[in-house]
Design an enzyme around this catalytic site. Sequence first.
Site, mmCIF file in Angstrom:
data_model
loop_
_atom_site.group_PDB
_atom_site.id
_atom_site.type_symbol
_atom_site.label_atom_id
_atom_site.label_comp_id
_atom_site.label_asym_id
_atom_site.label_seq_id
_atom_site.Cartn_x
_atom_site.Cartn_y
_atom_site.Cartn_z
ATOM 1 N N ASP A 240 6.269 1.258 -2.594
ATOM 2 C CA ASP A 240 6.224 -0.127 -2.128
ATOM 3 C C ASP A 240 5.699 -0.208 -0.697
ATOM 4 O O ASP A 240 5.176 -1.236 -0.282
ATOM 5 C CB ASP A 240 7.606 -0.757 -2.219
ATOM 6 C CG ASP A 240 7.984 -1.059 -3.654
ATOM 7 O OD1 ASP A 240 7.731 -2.188 -4.103
ATOM 8 O OD2 ASP A 240 8.504 -0.163 -4.337
ATOM 9 N N ASN A 250 10.228 3.645 -1.857
ATOM 10 C CA ASN A 250 10.110 3.246 -3.258
ATOM 11 C C ASN A 250 11.489 2.822 -3.752
ATOM 12 O O ASN A 250 12.470 2.819 -3.000
ATOM 13 C CB ASN A 250 9.552 4.406 -4.093
ATOM 14 C CG ASN A 250 9.101 3.975 -5.472
ATOM 15 O OD1 ASN A 250 8.349 3.025 -5.617
ATOM 16 N ND2 ASN A 250 9.568 4.672 -6.497
#
Length: 366
Positions: A240, A250
């Site tokens: 992310d 993440n």
Amino acid sequence: MQTREDLASLRWNAALAAVEIIDQTRLPHDLQRVTLDCLDDYCHAISAMLVRGAPLIGITAAYGLAHALAQDASDAGLARASERLLATRPTAVNLRWALERMAQQVDDLAPELRAAAALEQAHALREAEIASCAAIGEHGLALLQARAGEHGPLQVMTHCNAGGLATIEWGTALAPVYRAHAAGVPVHVWVSETRPRNQGTHLTAWELQQAGVPFTVVADNSCGQLMREGRVDCVIVGSDRTAANGDVCNKVGTYMKALAAADNQIPFYVALPASTVDWRCASGAEIPIEERGEDEVLAVTGRMASGALQTVSLAAAGTRAANPAFDVTPARLVTALITEHGVFAASESGMQALRARCQDFSLTPM
């Protein structure tokens, strides 16, 4: 049989001149599309996770800003819409990246020209996202082919959902898997459930089923044991936000898998488009970790025997819960970063090489 385009997480309906998304909160039980008709719809879709995954969040925000400019293309309107969209999710950097790209496209234009230019840019970002993920798949395929042996299917473990539902079509972590499957490489995927929202069980398993890729859902806490038993050949996850030093943020639980992979000498790959690298962020310590509502931990939604969806409590009344949505995996635990520009080490030299390849698209300070 449904095509990849049929299952695209976000598509433009030219007849309606509107965006349609898959409501991912209803998967795997119901495949429903939702039309986004106003800025409130776009903000709700992102914050309530009807759409999720860093790349898809960014593309959704781009279309949201284009829609808002069709209503109010003034400088104040641009600023208000950007601020509202930026506030929907704090961790995924693609949100800011996409909004900045959109602003760069329209800032110097007369207000009456902004809406059309913004929509054109949103379309371009969507197509670029599809192309990036396809390239990630090709670069990752080479890594998987190198690890494929003669003793049964290649055993790949993943965490959360980093497939087409998190992007537009191919995905990041799943793109190499799809490419390997299409190339005839026998592959099997261990899908961790990804509590508390169960994106692995609900989304990744559903995607792999649609694509005909063999998979098995496993409890998050079993993944270390599977690695220890030699039943995992490599781990591939998405990101992310990736810091400039190669630290990776993440879905929570990624860090534990990286630790287990390192202890068992198993490659731990992170697949991501360059737009997910935050060059302003020196290390993972600077990445904001989203704290979501405790109900996600204390309750679960599923389909009853009657076919109805129902949410049930998992804990005693009055129980409190913490719900960090992400964690940070240090670069030292990452074997390689798989990007649309190639495969790079998660190191100072590797990140410098990646930055040199994508300077025009980076988030360098102004």
